[in-house]
Design an enzyme around this catalytic site. Structure first.
Site, PDB file in Angstrom:
ATOM      1  N   GLY A  36      -8.769  -6.596  -1.894  1.00 10.07           N
ATOM      2  CA  GLY A  36      -7.963  -5.698  -1.081  1.00 10.07           C
ATOM      3  C   GLY A  36      -8.757  -4.883  -0.086  1.00 10.07           C
ATOM      4  O   GLY A  36      -9.777  -5.331   0.420  1.00 10.07           O
ATOM      5  N   SER A  37      -8.277  -3.681   0.149  1.00  8.96           N
ATOM      6  CA  SER A  37      -8.708  -2.878   1.295  1.00  8.96           C
ATOM      7  C   SER A  37     -10.210  -2.690   1.399  1.00  8.96           C
ATOM      8  O   SER A  37     -10.921  -2.482   0.419  1.00  8.96           O
ATOM      9  CB  SER A  37      -8.063  -1.506   1.228  1.00  8.96           C
ATOM     10  OG  SER A  37      -8.634  -0.661   2.199  1.00  8.96           O
ATOM     11  N   THR A  38     -10.654  -2.697   2.651  1.00  3.06           N
ATOM     12  CA  THR A  38     -12.074  -2.510   2.960  1.00  3.06           C
ATOM     13  C   THR A  38     -12.499  -1.047   2.846  1.00  3.06           C
ATOM     14  O   THR A  38     -13.655  -0.727   3.043  1.00  3.06           O
ATOM     15  CB  THR A  38     -12.360  -3.011   4.386  1.00  3.06           C
ATOM     16  OG1 THR A  38     -11.554  -2.265   5.314  1.00  3.06           O
ATOM     17  CG2 THR A  38     -12.019  -4.485   4.531  1.00  3.06           C
ATOM     18  N   TYR A  41       0.810  -1.220   0.000  1.00  6.92           N
ATOM     19  CA  TYR A  41       0.000   0.000   0.000  1.00  6.92           C
ATOM     20  C   TYR A  41       0.845   1.273   0.000  1.00  6.92           C
ATOM     21  O   TYR A  41       0.427   2.283  -0.561  1.00  6.92           O
ATOM     22  CB  TYR A  41      -0.999  -0.016   1.160  1.00  6.92           C
ATOM     23  CG  TYR A  41      -2.164  -0.932   0.881  1.00  6.92           C
ATOM     24  CD1 TYR A  41      -3.113  -0.609  -0.096  1.00  6.92           C
ATOM     25  CD2 TYR A  41      -2.312  -2.142   1.553  1.00  6.92           C
ATOM     26  CE1 TYR A  41      -4.174  -1.454  -0.371  1.00  6.92           C
ATOM     27  CE2 TYR A  41      -3.372  -2.994   1.283  1.00  6.92           C
ATOM     28  CZ  TYR A  41      -4.306  -2.647   0.323  1.00  6.92           C
ATOM     29  OH  TYR A  41      -5.353  -3.486   0.037  1.00  6.92           O
TER      30      TYR A  41
END
Lengths: 376, 134
Positions: B62-64, A357
């Site tokens: 992926g990210s929430t 990220y």
């Protein structure tokens, strides 16, 4: 999806616009996923707290929701914000960013969400019991709760977790149900995993290659290693794993993959973009336990090292003195804080999730290596 | 006129040029909210802009926080006009519903779609229509 009379009333707007909006999202998800009904949840955990990730649009959405007067029905913790809520000035966070972040915190407070600001609520702030149904976002926390604690949650989005918190219920599908919690592939290891870095590299490889529920044969991770493994698995398509000492009944028929040195090195190569000097070491993805913070300090890093953790973990460390290059920073992390706006271009991390990220979201160059190598 | 039926995830009607990938998309970190471009390194769509497109991909990953990113793209006019998935998951479905982006999944035959084709997504009635080959 079957709705009780009370749930119908919420959906029709009788209990206000905020709750109606929450119910609309949950019913839509339930219908999509084939839920038969709603089930009560014991707690919720929301992601989407940092101004960096949700921006002005997110702030407006939360404000609208809060202005409806709706508040959470169950204890609800929050993910890291974009800065240290107390010491942001000392760390050099931009003023404008801070103002927006504090506005987000006010909106969450109005909604009744705790300002825990951690991605590891399962360590101290919000510990579910085995078998409990919960509605959590934050993918590493979802994996840990399902896999290590035996609680039951789907990988909620930040918005659907908040909706479930406001209603106090979640649609009954997916990982809430026994039949969906069985392993779907097995993983054996041709290399001994030691320390969070190795677990994160293995997890990243597996999460990119496979989806479903892995069963790990012969793996005995510490809590720190388990959270590193879970966070990296969740960068890809995994929301739960199982640990087994020996091959259980039925496991022999599952698809098998093997993780050896080649796979670990492959993950390292895929995530590493920097080989020279770094500006800052960033440890704590997921948030460091007190033990990890002390271990980092003992290695006496020669360059500035930010150890990201929760305020509750920091309190446990008390007045313990850390090495002069080690700074404890609470309520935020290297992924969701605006490091790239603070003159930082290259960081060193020991977490696959952070590497992924920080590169993609923040455009930072990342040295991804075990902490022992980073301090050299 | 070819109509392909799908399951309704988020209602609405929109049209646009098809942008297709066989790879899942991570919205947080995978799509730049300031430009609408896919920025995930090595992704099939790296460098391509999703704004105004009918974005066809297998599913989100992926990210929430991904659903907030979709909502943010919509507010800045950079969201896809419509979304077609193989299998809707929580992140993209919630994002599309909150952002009011028409979305369908479970189409029996997506192979008829080509990049650049003009597609009409009718997520009130649950079908996609190919308007032109371009």
């Amino acid at each position: 999806m079957h709705l009780t009379r009370d749930e119908e009333r919420i959906l029709s707007g009788e209990r206000g616009e905020g709750l109606r909006r929450a119910m609309e999202i949950l019913v839509a998800l339930g219908d999509i996923k084939g839920a038969d009904r709603f089930i009560p949840v014991k707690s919720a955990h929301v992601s989407g707290v940092s101004y960096k990730t949700i921006g002005d649009a997110g702030l407006e959405l939360l404000r609208e929701w809060a202005s409806s007067g709706a508040t959470v029905k169950v204890p609800t913790t929050s993910n890291p914000s974009g800065l240290d809520l107390k010491s942001w000035r000392e760390f050099g966070f931009p003023q404008e960013f801070a103002e927006k972040q504090l506005a987000i915190m006010r909106a969450y407070r109005d909604l009744g969400v705790a300002d825990s600001c951690t991605c590891t609520p399962y360590l101290l702030e919000n510990i579910p019991r085995e078998g409990e149904h919960i509605a959590w976002a934050e993918s590493n926390a979802v994996v840990y709760a399902n896999s290590i604690l035996g609680a039951r949650t789907n990988r909620e989005s930040g918005i659907s977790a908040l909706a479930a918190a406001l209603v106090g219920k979640a649609p009954n599908y997916g990982l809430h149900l026994d039949e969906n919690r069985k392993p779907t592939f097995s993983v054996s290891f041709g290399v001994e995993l030691e320390g969070p870095w190795a677990y994160s590299a293995a997890g990243y490889y597996i999460g990119e290659e496979m989806e479903g529920i892995p069963i790990f044969l012969g793996l005995k991770p510490s809590p720190e290693e388990a959270k590193a493994l879970g966070s990296a698995l969740a960068v890809g398509g995994v929301s739960m794993f199982r640990l087994a000492d020996k091959i259980e009944k039925g496991v022999g028929d599952l698809e098998k993959i093997r993780v050896g040195e080649e796979e670990i090195n492959g993950a390292r190569e895929a995530l590493n973009t920097a080989n020279g000097e770094v500006d800052l070491l960033c440890i704590g993805c997921p948030h460091c336990t007190p033990r990890e913070a002390v271990e980092v300090s003992k290695l006496k890093p020669s360059i500035e090292t930010w150890v990201f953790t929760s305020r509750a973990n920091a309190a446990k460390l008390g007045k313990k003195r850390l090495h002069e290059n080690v700074k404890l920073i609470c309520d935020t992390c290297m992924v969701v804080s605006p490091l790239e706006e603070m003159g930082i271009a290259t960081i060193g991390v020991n977490s696959a999730k952070a590497a992924f990220y920080c590169r993609n979201l923040s455009g930072l160059d990342v040295k991804y290596a075990p902490f022992g190598e980073l301090v050299k | 006129m070819r109509r392909i039926k799908g399951r309704i995830i988020s209602k609405g009607v929109a049209q646009g040029e098809a942008l297709i990938t066989s790879e899942p998309i991570t919205f947080l970190g995978g799509v730049d909210p300031k430009s609408g471009r896919v920025v995930e390194r090595g992704h099939e769509l790296e460098g391509k802009c999703v704004a105004g497109k009918v974005l066809v991909f297998p599913k989100g990953k992926g990210s929430t926080v991904g659903s907030y990113v979709i909502y943010g793209l919509r507010r800045s006019g950079l969201a896809p006009a419509a979304i077609i998935n193989d299998e809707a998951e929580e992140m993209v479905a919630t994002g599309a519903i909150v952002a009011k982006i028409p979305m369908l999944d479970s189409l029996p035959n997506k192979s008829a779609f080509r990049n650049g084709m003009r597609l009409l997504v009718n997520a009130d009635e649950g079908y996609v229509e190919v308007l032109g080959e371009e």
